[in-house]
Motif scaffolding. Structure first.
Motif, PDB file in Angstrom:
ATOM      1  N   THR A  67      39.960 -36.623  48.374  1.00  0.00           N
ATOM      2  CA  THR A  67      39.186 -36.850  47.161  1.00  0.00           C
ATOM      3  C   THR A  67      39.887 -36.208  45.965  1.00  0.00           C
ATOM      4  O   THR A  67      40.800 -35.399  46.105  1.00  0.00           O
ATOM      5  CB  THR A  67      37.760 -36.270  47.282  1.00  0.00           C
ATOM      6  OG1 THR A  67      37.839 -34.854  47.494  1.00  0.00           O
ATOM      7  CG2 THR A  67      36.991 -36.924  48.427  1.00  0.00           C
ATOM      8  N   LYS A  68      39.441 -36.611  44.803  1.00  0.00           N
ATOM      9  CA  LYS A  68      39.894 -36.060  43.528  1.00  0.00           C
ATOM     10  C   LYS A  68      41.416 -36.049  43.416  1.00  0.00           C
ATOM     11  O   LYS A  68      42.081 -37.035  43.717  1.00  0.00           O
ATOM     12  CB  LYS A  68      39.270 -34.692  43.284  1.00  0.00           C
ATOM     13  CG  LYS A  68      37.756 -34.741  43.200  1.00  0.00           C
ATOM     14  CD  LYS A  68      37.188 -33.415  42.791  1.00  0.00           C
ATOM     15  CE  LYS A  68      35.674 -33.499  42.698  1.00  0.00           C
ATOM     16  NZ  LYS A  68      35.120 -32.298  42.107  1.00  0.00           N
ATOM     17  N   SER A  69      41.983 -34.906  42.988  1.00  0.00           N
ATOM     18  CA  SER A  69      43.422 -34.850  42.737  1.00  0.00           C
ATOM     19  C   SER A  69      44.227 -35.024  44.019  1.00  0.00           C
ATOM     20  O   SER A  69      45.319 -35.595  43.989  1.00  0.00           O
ATOM     21  CB  SER A  69      43.802 -33.542  42.037  1.00  0.00           C
ATOM     22  OG  SER A  69      43.540 -32.420  42.868  1.00  0.00           O
ATOM     23  N   ALA A  70      43.707 -34.564  45.151  1.00  0.00           N
ATOM     24  CA  ALA A  70      44.421 -34.741  46.422  1.00  0.00           C
ATOM     25  C   ALA A  70      44.581 -36.227  46.735  1.00  0.00           C
ATOM     26  O   ALA A  70      45.629 -36.656  47.232  1.00  0.00           O
ATOM     27  CB  ALA A  70      43.694 -34.025  47.555  1.00  0.00           C
ATOM     28  N   LEU A  92      50.209 -26.629  41.552  1.00  0.00           N
ATOM     29  CA  LEU A  92      49.058 -26.108  40.817  1.00  0.00           C
ATOM     30  C   LEU A  92      47.922 -25.829  41.792  1.00  0.00           C
ATOM     31  O   LEU A  92      47.752 -26.557  42.775  1.00  0.00           O
ATOM     32  CB  LEU A  92      48.570 -27.122  39.785  1.00  0.00           C
ATOM     33  CG  LEU A  92      49.516 -27.456  38.651  1.00  0.00           C
ATOM     34  CD1 LEU A  92      48.973 -28.634  37.848  1.00  0.00           C
ATOM     35  CD2 LEU A  92      49.709 -26.245  37.768  1.00  0.00           C
ATOM     36  N   PRO A  93      47.129 -24.821  41.524  1.00  0.00           N
ATOM     37  CA  PRO A  93      45.960 -24.577  42.376  1.00  0.00           C
ATOM     38  C   PRO A  93      45.023 -25.791  42.361  1.00  0.00           C
ATOM     39  O   PRO A  93      44.856 -26.445  41.326  1.00  0.00           O
ATOM     40  CB  PRO A  93      45.293 -23.359  41.722  1.00  0.00           C
ATOM     41  CG  PRO A  93      46.357 -22.715  40.905  1.00  0.00           C
ATOM     42  CD  PRO A  93      47.266 -23.827  40.463  1.00  0.00           C
ATOM     43  N   THR A  94      44.434 -26.079  43.500  1.00  0.00           N
ATOM     44  CA  THR A  94      43.534 -27.223  43.627  1.00  0.00           C
ATOM     45  C   THR A  94      42.420 -27.169  42.588  1.00  0.00           C
ATOM     46  O   THR A  94      42.052 -28.198  42.017  1.00  0.00           O
ATOM     47  CB  THR A  94      42.939 -27.292  45.040  1.00  0.00           C
ATOM     48  OG1 THR A  94      44.021 -27.371  45.976  1.00  0.00           O
ATOM     49  CG2 THR A  94      42.039 -28.497  45.218  1.00  0.00           C
ATOM     50  N   TRP A  99      39.795 -29.638  38.229  1.00  0.00           N
ATOM     51  CA  TRP A  99      39.111 -29.472  36.947  1.00  0.00           C
ATOM     52  C   TRP A  99      39.575 -30.564  35.984  1.00  0.00           C
ATOM     53  O   TRP A  99      38.763 -31.210  35.334  1.00  0.00           O
ATOM     54  CB  TRP A  99      39.398 -28.089  36.352  1.00  0.00           C
ATOM     55  CG  TRP A  99      38.746 -27.897  35.026  1.00  0.00           C
ATOM     56  CD1 TRP A  99      37.479 -27.452  34.788  1.00  0.00           C
ATOM     57  CD2 TRP A  99      39.325 -28.175  33.735  1.00  0.00           C
ATOM     58  NE1 TRP A  99      37.230 -27.442  33.418  1.00  0.00           N
ATOM     59  CE2 TRP A  99      38.349 -27.887  32.763  1.00  0.00           C
ATOM     60  CE3 TRP A  99      40.562 -28.648  33.325  1.00  0.00           C
ATOM     61  CZ2 TRP A  99      38.585 -28.032  31.397  1.00  0.00           C
ATOM     62  CZ3 TRP A  99      40.796 -28.803  31.970  1.00  0.00           C
ATOM     63  CH2 TRP A  99      39.806 -28.493  31.032  1.00  0.00           C
ATOM     64  N   LEU A 100      40.881 -30.785  35.907  1.00  0.00           N
ATOM     65  CA  LEU A 100      41.422 -31.833  35.040  1.00  0.00           C
ATOM     66  C   LEU A 100      40.938 -33.211  35.508  1.00  0.00           C
ATOM     67  O   LEU A 100      40.502 -34.023  34.691  1.00  0.00           O
ATOM     68  CB  LEU A 100      42.952 -31.776  35.026  1.00  0.00           C
ATOM     69  CG  LEU A 100      43.652 -32.840  34.188  1.00  0.00           C
ATOM     70  CD1 LEU A 100      43.224 -32.763  32.736  1.00  0.00           C
ATOM     71  CD2 LEU A 100      45.162 -32.697  34.316  1.00  0.00           C
TER      72      LEU A 100
END
Length: 131
Positions: A67-70, A92-94, A99-100
């Motif tokens: 999900t999300k950035s992953a 970058l930290p997950t 957040w972005l």
């Protein structure tokens, strides 16, 4: 359903549909499959992976849901060069990446608009869409 990676997307979101168009154009091997989150296939996959209240991109691959950035990074990896360089974002930290991602997702309808109904795939790519 399929052993190929499946991209679940918000079928009424213009940004998400543009992303799907980009993937269709750049997935030269045709590996990725697609399903709208709102479709029966999308809902089944979400339930199978215990995902609730998801309204943006998900990648289902190898019995796992990203999900999300992953998901975005993993999808880019499937496209090969030069998109594969997106994997450097894993440095970058997950929490920062997500957040972005969440800021964009929260504003996508305002910034890019929304369709009245889910995308209907063109005949030439309909075999890549689950319903």
């Amino acid at each position: 359903m399929t052993d190929r990676p499946i991209v679940l997307f918000d079928g009424v979101c213009n940004l998400c549909n543009g992303f799907v168009n980009f993937l269709l154009d750049h997935d030269s091997e045709g590996r990725l499959r697609f399903a709208a989150l709102q479709s029966a296939a999308g809902q089944e996959l979400l339930a199978r992976h215990g995902l609730r209240d998801i309204d943006s991109v998900v990648l289902v691959e190898g019995g796992r849901a990203y999900t999300k950035s992953a998901a975005a990074i993993r999808i880019a990896e499937h496209l090969g060069w030069p998109y594969r360089v997106a994997r450097v974002a894993r440095l970058l930290p997950t929490d920062v990446r997500d957040w972005l991602y969440d800021r964009i997702a929260a504003n996508r309808y305002d910034w890019f608009g929304k369709r009245e109904g889910c995308r209907v795939p063109d005949e030439d790519v309909s075999d890549r869409f689950l319903s």
